[in-house]
Structure formats: structure tokens, C-alpha cells
Design a protein around this motif. Structure first.
Motif, PDB file in Angstrom:
ATOM      1  N   UNK A  78      23.654  27.931  54.924  1.00 24.61           N
ATOM      2  CA  UNK A  78      25.032  28.059  54.449  1.00 24.61           C
ATOM      3  C   UNK A  78      25.127  27.856  52.944  1.00 24.61           C
ATOM      4  N   UNK A  79      24.406  26.859  52.435  1.00 22.47           N
ATOM      5  CA  UNK A  79      24.456  26.603  50.999  1.00 22.47           C
ATOM      6  C   UNK A  79      23.882  27.746  50.186  1.00 22.47           C
ATOM      7  N   UNK A  80      22.763  28.309  50.636  1.00 22.30           N
ATOM      8  CA  UNK A  80      22.156  29.438  49.922  1.00 22.30           C
ATOM      9  C   UNK A  80      23.070  30.663  49.982  1.00 22.30           C
ATOM     10  N   UNK A  81      23.673  30.900  51.134  1.00 25.03           N
ATOM     11  CA  UNK A  81      24.604  32.031  51.254  1.00 25.03           C
ATOM     12  C   UNK A  81      25.792  31.864  50.313  1.00 25.03           C
ATOM     13  N   UNK A  82      26.320  30.647  50.225  1.00 26.52           N
ATOM     14  CA  UNK A  82      27.445  30.395  49.316  1.00 26.52           C
ATOM     15  C   UNK A  82      27.058  30.668  47.869  1.00 26.52           C
ATOM     16  N   UNK A  83      25.855  30.280  47.486  1.00 28.67           N
ATOM     17  CA  UNK A  83      25.424  30.503  46.106  1.00 28.67           C
ATOM     18  C   UNK A  83      25.286  31.991  45.798  1.00 28.67           C
ATOM     19  N   UNK A  84      24.717  32.753  46.717  1.00 25.06           N
ATOM     20  CA  UNK A  84      24.554  34.196  46.499  1.00 25.06           C
ATOM     21  C   UNK A  84      25.914  34.886  46.395  1.00 25.06           C
ATOM     22  N   UNK A  85      26.824  34.564  47.322  1.00 20.48           N
ATOM     23  CA  UNK A  85      28.149  35.184  47.283  1.00 20.48           C
ATOM     24  C   UNK A  85      28.934  34.746  46.046  1.00 20.48           C
ATOM     25  N   UNK A  86      28.789  33.487  45.651  1.00 22.62           N
ATOM     26  CA  UNK A  86      29.464  33.038  44.444  1.00 22.62           C
ATOM     27  C   UNK A  86      28.955  33.734  43.199  1.00 22.62           C
ATOM     28  N   UNK A  87      27.648  33.995  43.143  1.00 21.13           N
ATOM     29  CA  UNK A  87      27.090  34.724  42.002  1.00 21.13           C
ATOM     30  C   UNK A  87      27.638  36.152  41.953  1.00 21.13           C
ATOM     31  N   UNK A  88      27.734  36.813  43.108  1.00 22.72           N
ATOM     32  CA  UNK A  88      28.276  38.171  43.139  1.00 22.72           C
ATOM     33  C   UNK A  88      29.737  38.175  42.704  1.00 22.72           C
ATOM     34  N   UNK A  89      30.509  37.190  43.186  1.00 18.85           N
ATOM     35  CA  UNK A  89      31.925  37.122  42.810  1.00 18.85           C
ATOM     36  C   UNK A  89      32.090  36.891  41.310  1.00 18.85           C
ATOM     37  N   UNK A  90      31.276  36.004  40.748  1.00 18.77           N
ATOM     38  CA  UNK A  90      31.386  35.735  39.313  1.00 18.77           C
ATOM     39  C   UNK A  90      30.936  36.925  38.471  1.00 18.77           C
ATOM     40  N   UNK A  91      29.996  37.715  38.992  1.00 12.74           N
ATOM     41  CA  UNK A  91      29.501  38.855  38.217  1.00 12.74           C
ATOM     42  C   UNK A  91      30.439  40.055  38.278  1.00 12.74           C
ATOM     43  N   UNK A  92      31.144  40.224  39.406  1.00 12.13           N
ATOM     44  CA  UNK A  92      31.980  41.417  39.586  1.00 12.13           C
ATOM     45  C   UNK A  92      33.455  41.181  39.328  1.00 12.13           C
ATOM     46  N   UNK A  93      33.865  39.927  39.145  1.00 11.08           N
ATOM     47  CA  UNK A  93      35.303  39.670  39.017  1.00 11.08           C
ATOM     48  C   UNK A  93      35.866  40.205  37.711  1.00 11.08           C
ATOM     49  N   UNK A  94      35.028  40.465  36.712  1.00 16.79           N
ATOM     50  CA  UNK A  94      35.527  40.940  35.424  1.00 16.79           C
ATOM     51  C   UNK A  94      35.718  42.449  35.397  1.00 16.79           C
ATOM     52  N   UNK A  95      35.241  43.146  36.409  1.00 16.42           N
ATOM     53  CA  UNK A  95      35.399  44.590  36.454  1.00 16.42           C
ATOM     54  C   UNK A  95      36.712  44.940  37.158  1.00 16.42           C
ATOM     55  N   UNK A  96      37.401  45.945  36.638  1.00 19.57           N
ATOM     56  CA  UNK A  96      38.742  46.271  37.134  1.00 19.57           C
ATOM     57  C   UNK A  96      38.688  46.757  38.575  1.00 19.57           C
ATOM     58  N   UNK A  97      37.828  47.729  38.845  1.00 22.59           N
ATOM     59  CA  UNK A  97      37.778  48.295  40.185  1.00 22.59           C
ATOM     60  C   UNK A  97      36.850  47.521  41.113  1.00 22.59           C
ATOM     61  N   UNK A  98      36.042  46.628  40.582  1.00 17.63           N
ATOM     62  CA  UNK A  98      35.209  45.793  41.434  1.00 17.63           C
ATOM     63  C   UNK A  98      35.842  44.481  41.816  1.00 17.63           C
ATOM     64  N   UNK A  99      37.049  44.220  41.312  1.00 19.38           N
ATOM     65  CA  UNK A  99      37.702  42.940  41.595  1.00 19.38           C
ATOM     66  C   UNK A  99      38.030  42.746  43.078  1.00 19.38           C
ATOM     67  N   UNK A 100      38.430  43.780  43.857  1.00 20.44           N
ATOM     68  CA  UNK A 100      38.665  43.525  45.286  1.00 20.44           C
ATOM     69  C   UNK A 100      37.414  43.033  46.012  1.00 20.44           C
ATOM     70  N   UNK A 101      36.263  43.641  45.739  1.00 22.15           N
ATOM     71  CA  UNK A 101      35.031  43.177  46.369  1.00 22.15           C
ATOM     72  C   UNK A 101      34.676  41.764  45.894  1.00 22.15           C
ATOM     73  N   UNK A 102      34.905  41.477  44.620  1.00 26.35           N
ATOM     74  CA  UNK A 102      34.648  40.128  44.110  1.00 26.35           C
ATOM     75  C   UNK A 102      35.567  39.110  44.768  1.00 26.35           C
ATOM     76  N   UNK A 103      36.795  39.501  45.063  1.00 28.24           N
ATOM     77  CA  UNK A 103      37.726  38.589  45.732  1.00 28.24           C
ATOM     78  C   UNK A 103      37.226  38.236  47.129  1.00 28.24           C
ATOM     79  N   UNK A 104      36.740  39.229  47.866  1.00 26.32           N
ATOM     80  CA  UNK A 104      36.213  38.968  49.208  1.00 26.32           C
ATOM     81  C   UNK A 104      34.982  38.059  49.134  1.00 26.32           C
ATOM     82  N   UNK A 105      34.071  38.349  48.219  1.00 31.42           N
ATOM     83  CA  UNK A 105      32.874  37.515  48.068  1.00 31.42           C
ATOM     84  C   UNK A 105      33.237  36.096  47.653  1.00 31.42           C
ATOM     85  N   UNK A 106      34.241  35.946  46.790  1.00 29.92           N
ATOM     86  CA  UNK A 106      34.652  34.616  46.372  1.00 29.92           C
ATOM     87  C   UNK A 106      35.200  33.796  47.517  1.00 29.92           C
ATOM     88  N   UNK A 107      36.017  34.406  48.358  1.00 26.23           N
ATOM     89  CA  UNK A 107      36.560  33.677  49.512  1.00 26.23           C
ATOM     90  C   UNK A 107      35.441  33.273  50.472  1.00 26.23           C
TER      91      UNK A 107
END
Length: 324
Positions: free
Chosen positions: A92-121
């Protein structure tokens, strides 16, 4: 009287002949004594059995185990080795870190923000589950789970803001098809057509006189828009919008209003919408931005107020038009 039958089990009769006495058996001689073995220590090695197995350590008694050297006393059986400890459940901890990294990397993109929102949650959820395992002793990666949780929370927050902006401003709007109203400012009675078939035109503004203005010296103008629904679907005119400009300055909303509201416009229907605009008395040029609904782009008009008079008639009119 019958003859006696021979007995098949009777021993055969001995053959007749001369009797020969048995020969006497010689008496056994004396038994030789065993070879003498010299006592130990006289330099004569004992004889070895060539077929004997090699000498080795004695086997332990049945039911006992060999003791580890130096771990126990002689003759004490060794206990079974302890079972290996269970592997930590760090998934669970490793999965959280991977998803958090994806959310932090994609949240700054305009059209990638919906996917980043799902990964962040998902990173927040898995991070909390990983921390629970750490507290219960089933995992040992508290730092990884905590890092994934915070990365997912931060990336999800930024992605949420951009996703809302994408929904509001990212939906493509219906463009203006004609050059009038887009490439240049349309004038009175000049029709502006949109890509979906909607058509809008404005008549010449009519001066209603200074006595109708709220402020001394100001003038009130009536301007009428003719809106034709050339689409195959219903258009809600209560979502239309208008901006009024005097020179380069946009008038506040309280200086203009629509006289009546209409909720929808059926396909093929045409309506006339009247607006009342209060402008300063020295205004010469009036600019109007209009769109028939939120799904349409803005179109632009410009009018000269010098020739407007109170008794003038509208430059446009269609039989069967519905006034709004």
C-alpha cells in the motif's frame, strides 16, 4: 470274488541280493587350538577386517537430534530453529508513492489534470491504508506511505483547480462563421452567422430621450436583436450574454438590461430581443458584444449614435417575428 488291487502308496520291495555290512566311520581327530593373539602394546597391530565399514562418529540414540556444536551440552538435543519472520506488507505504501508521483507530475498540465486528480485521490487512500499497516506492525515503510499521501494530496489539490477551469473554459464553443462579427465589427442590419446555424443581427439604436435616463445628461437607447435558430435543437436564450462598450470602456451591468426574458428558442424559430442601454450624453460610438448562449463565441457590433432618433423605425423586421 475279485482279485486284490495293488496299493500304489506302498514302498517298493527291496531287491533280492547279498547283504553288505556298513563300513565303520573314523573317529574325528583333535580340534586345533585358536591362534594366539599377542597382547596389545607388543608392536603387533591387530588384524583389520577388510570388509568392515569405515569408522565414524556414533549415531545418536533413536528419537534424539544431533546437538549444534558449542550450542548445547553433550547429549542434549537441539531445538527446532525458529520460523523466519513474516515479510512486511509494504504494498500500500509503495502504491501510494507511485500514484502520488504521477499526480504531482501531471497536475501542472491543463488537459492532464483530470487524470492527476484521480491519481491524487487514490494516493491519499493507499497512503492512509499503508499507515494503518505500519501502526499495526504489518509494514515498516512509514516514510514511503507518508510521502505518497502528501504528494497525492498536493498534486490532487492543484489538479482539482485546473480541472474546474478545464470544464468551464476548456469546452470548445461554437465559432462565428461569417467575417462580420469576428474578423471585423458588424454594423446595423448585418447578420452574423455561427457554425451551428444560429444567426443574429442588430438594428440601429433608437434614442428614447433624455427624460428616460436615470442620470441628468445621459441618454437611453433601445437596440433590438433578431435571433434565428437555424440549428436542429432547442437553444436556451436565457443563457445569452451581452456586453456594452462606450469607447474603450465597458459599461457596468446596471446601465443596460433586457426588457423581457425568454427561456428557449425552437429550431427554425426567430425572435426579436430588445435591450435598453443608458449611455452618457456625449457618447458617439456604441459597441455591443453578444452571444446567443454559453455554448457560442462572442460576436461584435459597432453603432454610430449620431443619426439615432426617438421616432425612427427599426432597420430590420420579419413577418411573424416574436418580440421578447
Amino acid at each position: 470274488m475279485t482279485a486284490e488291487q495293488p496299493n500304489p502308496f506302498r514302498a517298493p520291495a527291496a531287491a533280492a541280493g547279498p547283504y553288505t555290512p556298513a563300513q565303520p566311520v573314523a573317529a574325528p581327530g583333535p580340534v586345533p587350538p585358536p591362534p594366539s593373539v599377542p597382547p596389545a602394546g607388543h608392536g603387533v597391530p591387530p588384524q583389520q577386517n577388510p570388509y568392515a565399514p569405515p569408522a565414524g562418529p556414533p549415531f545418536p540414540p533413536p528419537g534424539t537430534r544431533q546437538a549444534y556444536p558449542g550450542a548445547h551440552g553433550p547429549g542434549v538435543p537441539a531445538p527446532w530453529p525458529p520460523p523466519p519472520p513474516p515479510r512486511p506488507a509494504n504494498g500500500f505504501g509503495v502504491t501510494a508513492l507511485v500514484l502520488g508521483f504521477i499526480a504531482a507530475a501531471c497536475c501542472w498540465t491543463y488537459y492532464g489534470s483530470p487524470a492527476a486528480l484521480v491519481c491524487g485521490v487514490l494516493a491519499v487512500v493507499f497512503g492512509r491504508l499503508g499507515l494503518r499497516r505500519v501502526v499495526s506492525g504489518r509494514a515498516d515503510n512509514r516514510g514511503i506511505a507518508l510521502g505518497g499521501l502528501w504528494a497525492g494530496a498536493g498534486g490532487g489539490a492543484v489538479a482539482l483547480v485546473l480541472s474546474v477551469l478545464l470544464v468551464i473554459y476548456g469546452v470548445p464553443r461554437v465559432q462565428v462563421e461569417t467575417e462580420a462579427g469576428a474578423a471585423y465589427l458588424a454594423g446595423p442590419a448585418e447578420t452574423v452567422t455561427f457554425d451551428d446555424g444560429m444567426a443574429v443581427s442588430f438594428g440601429t439604436p433608437r434614442n428614447q430621450g433624455a427624460d428616460t435616463a436615470a442620470e441628468p445628461g445621459d441618454a437611453t437607447y433601445e437596440i433590438t436583436a433578431t435571433v434565428a435558430n437555424g440549428t436542429d435543437h432547442l437553444v436556451e436564450l436565457d443563457d445569452d450574454g451581452i456586453n456594452v462598450l462606450v469607447g474603450d470602456n465597458e459599461l457596468p451591468d446596471q446601465y443596460y438590461y433586457r426588457e423581457a426574458a425568454r427561456e428557449d428558442l425552437a429550431p427554425g424559430q426567430t425572435v426579436r430581443v430588445r435591450f435598453m442601454i443608458e449611455v452618457p450624453g456625449e457618447t458617439v460610438v456604441l459597441g455591443v458584444d453578444y452571444r446567443p448562449s454559453d455554448d457560442h463565441e462572442w460576436a461584435y457590433w459597432e453603432f454610430d449614435l449620431d443619426g439615432g432618433d426617438r421616432s425612427g423605425t427599426d432597420d430590420q423586421g420579419t413577418d411573424g417575428d416574436l418580440d421578447v
